[in-house]
Design an enzyme around this catalytic site. Structure first.
Site, PDB file in Angstrom:
ATOM      1  N   ASP A 143     -55.309   2.037 -34.635  1.00 47.73           N
ATOM      2  CA  ASP A 143     -54.607   2.609 -33.484  1.00 47.73           C
ATOM      3  C   ASP A 143     -53.404   1.734 -33.182  1.00 47.73           C
ATOM      4  OD1 ASP A 143     -55.654   0.475 -31.886  1.00 47.73           O
ATOM      5  OD2 ASP A 143     -57.541   1.595 -31.811  1.00 47.73           O
ATOM      6  N   LYS A 165     -53.506   7.282 -29.828  1.00 49.26           N
ATOM      7  CA  LYS A 165     -52.623   8.327 -29.308  1.00 49.26           C
ATOM      8  C   LYS A 165     -51.347   8.385 -30.148  1.00 49.26           C
ATOM      9  CE  LYS A 165     -53.604   8.053 -24.603  1.00 49.26           C
ATOM     10  NZ  LYS A 165     -53.270   7.181 -23.533  1.00 49.26           N
ATOM     11  N   MET A 276     -54.655  -5.458 -19.577  1.00 46.05           N
ATOM     12  CA  MET A 276     -54.593  -4.085 -19.049  1.00 46.05           C
ATOM     13  C   MET A 276     -54.373  -4.122 -17.531  1.00 46.05           C
ATOM     14  SD  MET A 276     -57.741  -2.368 -21.192  1.00 46.05           S
ATOM     15  CE  MET A 276     -58.907  -3.690 -20.940  1.00 46.05           C
TER      16      MET A 276
HETATM   17  N1  SAH Z   1     -58.891  -6.731 -28.112  1.00 47.31           N
HETATM   18  C1  SAH Z   1     -57.575  -6.995 -27.605  1.00 47.31           C
HETATM   19  C2  SAH Z   1     -57.381  -6.499 -26.191  1.00 47.31           C
HETATM   20  C3  SAH Z   1     -57.544  -5.013 -26.010  1.00 47.31           C
HETATM   21  S1  SAH Z   1     -57.178  -4.497 -24.372  1.00 47.31           S
HETATM   22  C4  SAH Z   1     -57.279  -8.496 -27.733  1.00 47.31           C
HETATM   23  O1  SAH Z   1     -58.193  -9.290 -27.980  1.00 47.31           O
HETATM   24  O2  SAH Z   1     -56.102  -8.841 -27.633  1.00 47.31           O
HETATM   25  C5  SAH Z   1     -55.475  -4.108 -24.521  1.00 47.31           C
HETATM   26  C6  SAH Z   1     -54.662  -5.058 -23.695  1.00 47.31           C
HETATM   27  O3  SAH Z   1     -54.404  -6.259 -24.417  1.00 47.31           O
HETATM   28  C7  SAH Z   1     -53.290  -4.553 -23.336  1.00 47.31           C
HETATM   29  O4  SAH Z   1     -53.302  -3.683 -22.229  1.00 47.31           O
HETATM   30  C8  SAH Z   1     -52.593  -5.850 -22.996  1.00 47.31           C
HETATM   31  O5  SAH Z   1     -53.002  -6.341 -21.738  1.00 47.31           O
HETATM   32  C9  SAH Z   1     -53.158  -6.775 -24.042  1.00 47.31           C
HETATM   33  N2  SAH Z   1     -52.296  -6.861 -25.245  1.00 47.31           N
HETATM   34  C10 SAH Z   1     -52.671  -6.649 -26.506  1.00 47.31           C
HETATM   35  N3  SAH Z   1     -51.663  -6.886 -27.364  1.00 47.31           N
HETATM   36  C11 SAH Z   1     -50.621  -7.271 -26.608  1.00 47.31           C
HETATM   37  C12 SAH Z   1     -49.276  -7.679 -26.891  1.00 47.31           C
HETATM   38  N4  SAH Z   1     -48.821  -7.723 -28.133  1.00 47.31           N
HETATM   39  N5  SAH Z   1     -48.484  -8.021 -25.857  1.00 47.31           N
HETATM   40  C13 SAH Z   1     -48.930  -7.991 -24.593  1.00 47.31           C
HETATM   41  N6  SAH Z   1     -50.183  -7.615 -24.260  1.00 47.31           N
HETATM   42  C14 SAH Z   1     -51.019  -7.279 -25.248  1.00 47.31           C
END
Ligand code: SAH
Length: 365
Positions: A143, A165, A276
């Protein structure tokens, strides 16, 4: 004619040979059904679904069939002989229970699923284990949060399936994703589920592992670099720093926090990292202030970490929500609340310069 039925919580009786019915059983389990199996077993077969299936004795007469069939919601026969088919048809008619038949599964070797943490978007932050899993994959379900730009290069032999999406298309829902993973592995394929960051940090990785193991599909997890640490790091913010913060809490801002959670968070006294959290930012900052956090606490929001449009917005607890709304801060973004934010205040230092500075500081200590 195909009819789809929601089997969650339903009792399904599968009649047939355990090996030949394994795809039927796995699909029922993946849909949340309680599965009862009446039929022969495979001696010594590596049957991972065995623990989740209730074995019942094959009925010997009309009354026993009727008693068994009337205690379930659906009966599925898989490759049974004509005498059993007759007995089943009669019992299902008598008990007014749906009966359907499925073809026996070919004896294909079972595939496997690897959940791969893809890091926060930059291909450089993929692990060696992630690259190995991708290279071996027959199919990759991905995704938008994972690193996808060079996916066809990393997984040259794989079918690439977007389950997120896309413009004009809804995301595939979580249950469907789990079913797709299970079905692909049951068809003998080597499956990778590529996820953003780490699969077990707000990534629903736990649910996917459970779905696979419930269906008897071997599943492993490759940890990834989580955005919770790496994205602040890319903006020069260390989540801990000697004498400034000795703990960090990672919290989901997907839904507003309860008052008691806000009180606990404010009372911890370390760094707070929110994923998030763009939508609930005003609620969070007002709540933390109500819970006693001082108005001048530094806050940073790092948007689109590791992309060319990475942007950091800094303010205080009192001002950040209004500033974020004025600047049009968007998801994906990581919010960092705590004194460590001050460490990045010399403009947008890159991690490399920051680490150099930190190393220089250490050698002069
Ligand atoms: N499993 C992921 C998190 C999933 S929740 C992890 O460990 O990073 C998704 C959230 O992660 C987004 O809404 C944002 O808050 C954050 N996120 C993930 N990648 C990001 C990026 N490149 N830049 C900023 N926020 C990011």
């Amino acid at each position: 004619m195909d009819i789809s039925v929601n089997l969650a919580g339903r009792r399904v009786l599968v009649v047939g040979h355990a090996g030949e019915a394994r795809h039927t059983i796995a699909r029922c389990l993946a849909s949340g059904a309680r599965v009862y199996l009446a039929g022969d077993d495979d001696e010594g077969r590596d049957d991972r679904a065995a623990e989740t299936v209730v074995r019942v004795v094959l009925p010997q007469n009309r009354l026993e069939w009727r008693t068994l069939v009337s205690s379930v919601d659906l009966v599925i026969s898989v490759g049974v002989d004509s005498a059993t088919t007759d007995a089943l048809e009669r019992a299902s008619r008598d008990a007014r229970v749906w009966l359907t038949a499925e073809p026996p599964s070919p004896t294909l070797p079972l595939g496997r699923v690897t959940l791969v943490g893809g890091g926060p978007g930059d291909g450089q932050l993929l692990t060696v284990a992630a690259l190995t899993a991708l290279r071996e994959a027959d199919v990759v379900f991905f995704d938008r949060l994972g690193p996808v730009a060079r996916l066809s290069e990393w997984a040259p032999g794989a079918e690439l399936v977007n389950v997120g999406k896309t413009p004009g298309h809804h995301a595939v829902n979580q249950t469907e994703i789990e079913q797709k993973l299970v079905e692909a592995a049951l068809a003998g394929r080597t499956v990778v589920r590529l996820k953003g960051g780490d699969p077990f940090v707000f990534g629903r990785g736990g649910e996917e592992v459970l779905a696979c193991s419930r269906a008897g599909v071997p599943v492993t997890v490759v940890s990834g670099v989580t955005s919770a640490i790496a994205v602040p790091g890319a903006a020069g913010i260390p989540v801990t720093h000697r004498e400034i913060s000795r703990l960090f809490t990672v919290v989901s801002g997907h839904t507003p926090l309860a008052e008691s959670e806000l009180v606990h968070l404010a009372g911890l006294g370390g760094t707070i990292v929110v994923l998030m959290g763009v939508g609930t930012l005003p609620h969070l900052t007002a709540g933390l202030a109500r819970a006693g956090m001082r108005a001048s606490m530094p806050v940073a929001i790092v948007e689109k970490g590791f992309s060319t449009s990475q942007r950091t917005t800094r303010a205080t607890l009192a001002d950040i929500a209004a500033l974020a709304s004025r600047l049009g801060v968007l998801s994906p973004a990581v919010v960092v609340i705590g004194e460590v934010v001050r460490l990045s205040e010399q403009l947008d230092v890159t991690t490399a310069t920051f680490l150099q500075d930190a190393a220089a500081e250490l050698t002069t200590d």
